[in-house]
Scaffold this motif. Structure first.
Motif, PDB file in Angstrom:
ATOM      1  N   GLY A 209       4.612  -6.864  11.180  1.00 31.21           N
ATOM      2  CA  GLY A 209       4.042  -7.729  12.206  1.00 31.21           C
ATOM      3  C   GLY A 209       4.048  -9.175  11.733  1.00 31.21           C
ATOM      4  O   GLY A 209       5.048  -9.683  11.241  1.00 31.21           O
ATOM      5  N   ALA A 210       2.910  -9.838  11.844  1.00 26.92           N
ATOM      6  CA  ALA A 210       2.792 -11.245  11.458  1.00 26.92           C
ATOM      7  C   ALA A 210       2.221 -11.397  10.050  1.00 26.92           C
ATOM      8  O   ALA A 210       1.585 -12.390   9.727  1.00 26.92           O
ATOM      9  N   GLY A 211       2.445 -10.394   9.208  1.00 25.05           N
ATOM     10  CA  GLY A 211       1.899 -10.473   7.865  1.00 25.05           C
ATOM     11  C   GLY A 211       2.601  -9.555   6.897  1.00 25.05           C
ATOM     12  O   GLY A 211       3.678  -9.028   7.170  1.00 25.05           O
ATOM     13  N   TYR A 212       1.965  -9.370   5.762  1.00 18.68           N
ATOM     14  CA  TYR A 212       2.465  -8.477   4.720  1.00 18.68           C
ATOM     15  C   TYR A 212       1.372  -7.491   4.349  1.00 18.68           C
ATOM     16  O   TYR A 212       0.210  -7.869   4.212  1.00 18.68           O
ATOM     17  N   GLU A 213       1.766  -6.249   4.189  1.00 16.09           N
ATOM     18  CA  GLU A 213       0.863  -5.211   3.693  1.00 16.09           C
ATOM     19  C   GLU A 213       1.160  -5.049   2.205  1.00 16.09           C
ATOM     20  O   GLU A 213       2.324  -4.964   1.800  1.00 16.09           O
ATOM     21  N   HIS A 214       0.121  -5.033   1.387  1.00 18.00           N
ATOM     22  CA  HIS A 214       0.268  -4.946  -0.060  1.00 18.00           C
ATOM     23  C   HIS A 214      -0.202  -3.567  -0.538  1.00 18.00           C
ATOM     24  O   HIS A 214      -1.272  -3.101  -0.147  1.00 18.00           O
ATOM     25  N   PHE A 215       0.609  -2.953  -1.392  1.00 21.47           N
ATOM     26  CA  PHE A 215       0.317  -1.628  -1.937  1.00 21.47           C
ATOM     27  C   PHE A 215       0.461  -1.678  -3.449  1.00 21.47           C
ATOM     28  O   PHE A 215       1.326  -2.393  -3.972  1.00 21.47           O
ATOM     29  N   VAL A 216      -0.367  -0.929  -4.163  1.00 19.35           N
ATOM     30  CA  VAL A 216      -0.294  -0.874  -5.622  1.00 19.35           C
ATOM     31  C   VAL A 216      -0.200   0.579  -6.083  1.00 19.35           C
ATOM     32  O   VAL A 216      -0.722   1.492  -5.452  1.00 19.35           O
ATOM     33  N   HIS A 217       0.490   0.743  -7.206  1.00 16.33           N
ATOM     34  CA  HIS A 217       0.624   2.071  -7.810  1.00 16.33           C
ATOM     35  C   HIS A 217      -0.349   2.163  -8.972  1.00 16.33           C
ATOM     36  O   HIS A 217      -0.268   1.383  -9.917  1.00 16.33           O
ATOM     37  N   GLY A 218      -1.286   3.086  -8.877  1.00 17.16           N
ATOM     38  CA  GLY A 218      -2.291   3.246  -9.922  1.00 17.16           C
ATOM     39  C   GLY A 218      -1.984   4.364 -10.903  1.00 17.16           C
ATOM     40  O   GLY A 218      -2.870   4.848 -11.596  1.00 17.16           O
ATOM     41  N   GLY A 219      -0.717   4.798 -10.942  1.00 12.98           N
ATOM     42  CA  GLY A 219      -0.342   5.862 -11.863  1.00 12.98           C
ATOM     43  C   GLY A 219      -0.318   7.244 -11.231  1.00 12.98           C
ATOM     44  O   GLY A 219       0.024   8.225 -11.886  1.00 12.98           O
ATOM     45  N   GLU A 220      -0.667   7.333  -9.950  1.00 11.25           N
ATOM     46  CA  GLU A 220      -0.730   8.634  -9.268  1.00 11.25           C
ATOM     47  C   GLU A 220       0.656   9.078  -8.794  1.00 11.25           C
ATOM     48  O   GLU A 220       1.432   8.295  -8.253  1.00 11.25           O
ATOM     49  N   PHE A 221       0.938  10.361  -9.005  1.00  8.96           N
ATOM     50  CA  PHE A 221       2.156  10.999  -8.492  1.00  8.96           C
ATOM     51  C   PHE A 221       1.738  12.261  -7.761  1.00  8.96           C
ATOM     52  O   PHE A 221       0.721  12.869  -8.090  1.00  8.96           O
ATOM     53  N   GLN A 222       2.527  12.657  -6.765  1.00 15.20           N
ATOM     54  CA  GLN A 222       2.296  13.933  -6.094  1.00 15.20           C
ATOM     55  C   GLN A 222       3.623  14.667  -6.013  1.00 15.20           C
ATOM     56  O   GLN A 222       4.684  14.050  -5.895  1.00 15.20           O
ATOM     57  N   ALA A 223       3.566  15.985  -6.129  1.00 12.50           N
ATOM     58  CA  ALA A 223       4.772  16.803  -6.060  1.00 12.50           C
ATOM     59  C   ALA A 223       5.095  17.113  -4.597  1.00 12.50           C
ATOM     60  O   ALA A 223       4.247  17.590  -3.853  1.00 12.50           O
ATOM     61  N   VAL A 224       6.325  16.796  -4.195  1.00 13.97           N
ATOM     62  CA  VAL A 224       6.805  17.089  -2.849  1.00 13.97           C
ATOM     63  C   VAL A 224       8.181  17.722  -2.981  1.00 13.97           C
ATOM     64  O   VAL A 224       9.104  17.101  -3.510  1.00 13.97           O
TER      65      VAL A 224
END
Length: 71
Positions: free
Chosen positions: A38-53
């Motif tokens: 949209g009219a901005g940016y979404e910020h995401f961080v990786h805290g060391g978590e993994f999930q099996a898929v």
């Protein structure tokens, strides 16, 4: 030189962003992921978590905040 790609999942933030299949360079796990939306940016961080898929480890990036695009 070969760059390893890591599959990621987004948690939180706008629901439509979580639907896309995404991957990043392995080095990006240490950085904030900034996605234009949209009219901005979404910020995401990786805290060391993994999930099996489906037998693969997926790095989970959690939503941290939103910024607006400067006009």
């Amino acid at each position: 030189m070969s760059v390893t790609q890591v599959k990621i999942a987004l948690s939180g933030g706008p629901a439509e962003l979580a639907l896309a299949n995404r991957s990043v360079d392995a080095g990006a796990l240490e950085n904030t992921l900034k996605i234009r939306h949209g009219a901005g940016y979404e910020h995401f961080v990786h805290g060391g978590e993994f999930q099996a898929v489906d037998g693969c480890d997926i790095a989970v990036f959690r939503w941290s905040h939103r910024t607006k695009i400067a006009e």
